[in-house]
Design a protein around this motif. Structure first.
Motif, PDB file in Angstrom:
ATOM      1  N   LYS A   2      -8.473  53.939  44.291  1.00  0.00           N
ATOM      2  CA  LYS A   2      -8.125  53.924  45.727  1.00  0.00           C
ATOM      3  C   LYS A   2      -9.329  53.443  46.631  1.00  0.00           C
ATOM      4  N   ASN A   3     -10.508  53.238  46.049  1.00  0.00           N
ATOM      5  CA  ASN A   3     -11.615  52.851  46.774  1.00  0.00           C
ATOM      6  C   ASN A   3     -11.337  51.432  47.258  1.00  0.00           C
ATOM      7  N   ILE A   4     -11.265  51.097  48.613  1.00  0.00           N
ATOM      8  CA  ILE A   4     -10.987  49.944  49.031  1.00  0.00           C
ATOM      9  C   ILE A   4     -12.075  48.714  48.843  1.00  0.00           C
ATOM     10  N   GLU A  49       0.451  46.442  40.387  1.00  0.00           N
ATOM     11  CA  GLU A  49       0.622  47.755  41.032  1.00  0.00           C
ATOM     12  C   GLU A  49      -0.899  48.377  41.504  1.00  0.00           C
ATOM     13  N   SER A  50      -1.819  47.576  41.186  1.00  0.00           N
ATOM     14  CA  SER A  50      -3.041  47.680  41.814  1.00  0.00           C
ATOM     15  C   SER A  50      -4.014  46.641  41.569  1.00  0.00           C
ATOM     16  N   ALA A  51      -5.245  46.532  42.026  1.00  0.00           N
ATOM     17  CA  ALA A  51      -6.156  45.492  42.013  1.00  0.00           C
ATOM     18  C   ALA A  51      -6.612  44.964  40.704  1.00  0.00           C
ATOM     19  N   GLY A 210     -18.468  52.130  28.445  1.00  0.00           N
ATOM     20  CA  GLY A 210     -17.239  52.009  27.421  1.00  0.00           C
ATOM     21  C   GLY A 210     -16.003  52.014  28.116  1.00  0.00           C
ATOM     22  N   ASN A 211     -15.944  52.101  29.347  1.00  0.00           N
ATOM     23  CA  ASN A 211     -14.539  52.255  29.975  1.00  0.00           C
ATOM     24  C   ASN A 211     -13.815  51.006  30.252  1.00  0.00           C
ATOM     25  N   GLU A 212     -12.450  50.594  30.350  1.00  0.00           N
ATOM     26  CA  GLU A 212     -11.819  49.503  30.478  1.00  0.00           C
ATOM     27  C   GLU A 212     -10.708  49.496  31.593  1.00  0.00           C
ATOM     28  N   GLY A 213     -10.337  50.718  32.006  1.00  0.00           N
ATOM     29  CA  GLY A 213      -9.149  50.749  32.854  1.00  0.00           C
ATOM     30  C   GLY A 213      -9.610  51.170  34.220  1.00  0.00           C
ATOM     31  N   SER A 214      -9.012  51.768  34.828  1.00  0.00           N
ATOM     32  CA  SER A 214      -9.169  51.976  36.194  1.00  0.00           C
ATOM     33  C   SER A 214     -10.177  53.315  36.485  1.00  0.00           C
ATOM     34  N   ALA A 215     -11.272  52.678  37.557  1.00  0.00           N
ATOM     35  CA  ALA A 215     -12.302  53.806  37.560  1.00  0.00           C
ATOM     36  C   ALA A 215     -11.720  54.650  38.703  1.00  0.00           C
TER      37      ALA A 215
END
Length: 215
Positions: A2-4, A49-51, A210-215
């Motif tokens: 959600k952070n623009i 659906e998102s950036a 180690g994350n890959e998807g949405s922050a």
């Protein structure tokens, strides 16, 4: 996400990743396949659906985020004038494209048609690259200024490299559209570079954990 400002950082990273691959092909005749594939696959994401959905996850932009971080942190890294020149030219061309709705509609139609013919956009094949290159050549490349790519003449004369460069320039335009859709402008690059830098570093840290998807 959600952070623009994170969305804008992703869009910029998308542009720079595609343009960095262009640079590497022009200079050395090749670029990392993963970075190229992620950039080209983003072209087909016309209704995301998102950036991060444009790129199939934040992890697909690891190269672009690192480059963006370097360009924004002038105290630690040396800016790349050539890359920044490409960036500004791409943003300018995207802006001009908005004033040519028929041309934009033609691009959209051709991409949708090509998507129907492409079995898996996550694995871009040479014939798909050639068709993406043809879309760029017959649309974006007809506008001015035409982007002049610098590099080794030996590499730039090879048909395969010409096609990859043109397809990647189309990918950079797609990310420039996302940058504009998130409210980004050339003025933001000048006035809010610190904000962009902070969000870029947050994303890089997120990936390092180690994350890959949405922050």
């Amino acid at each position: 996400m959600k952070n623009i400002w994170q969305n804008r950082a992703l869009a910029l990273a998308g542009i720079l990743q595609a343009l960095h691959s262009v640079q590497q092909i022009a200079r050395y005749g090749n670029a990392p396949t993963d970075a190229i594939t992620a950039s080209l696959a983003s072209i087909f994401k016309l209704n995301p659906e998102s950036a991060e959905d444009v790129y199939g996850g934040i992890g697909k932009l690891s190269t672009g985020l690192q480059i963006l971080n370097q360009q924004l942190n002038k105290k630690r890294y040396r800016a790349d004038p050539e890359l920044l020149r490409y960036l500004i030219n791409i943003m300018y061309l995207e802006q001009k494209l908005r004033n040519h709705p028929k041309l934009l509609g033609e691009i959209t139609y051709k991409i949708q048609l090509l998507e129907q013919q492409t079995e898996d956009i996550r694995s871009i094949q040479p014939d798909t690259i050639a068709q993406l290159a043809d879309i760029y050549l017959n649309t974006i490349s007809t506008m001015t200024p035409r982007i002049q790519i610098r590099g080794e003449e030996t590499h730039l004369k090879q048909p395969e490299n010409i096609e990859r460069v043109r397809a990647l320039l189309l990918a950079s335009i797609r990310s420039a559209v996302l940058w504009r859709q998130t409210g980004g402008s050339r003025l933001h690059l000048l006035l809010y570079s610190r904000q962009l830098s902070q969000e870029t570093q947050i994303l890089i840290q997120y990936l390092s954990e180690g994350n890959e998807g949405s922050a």
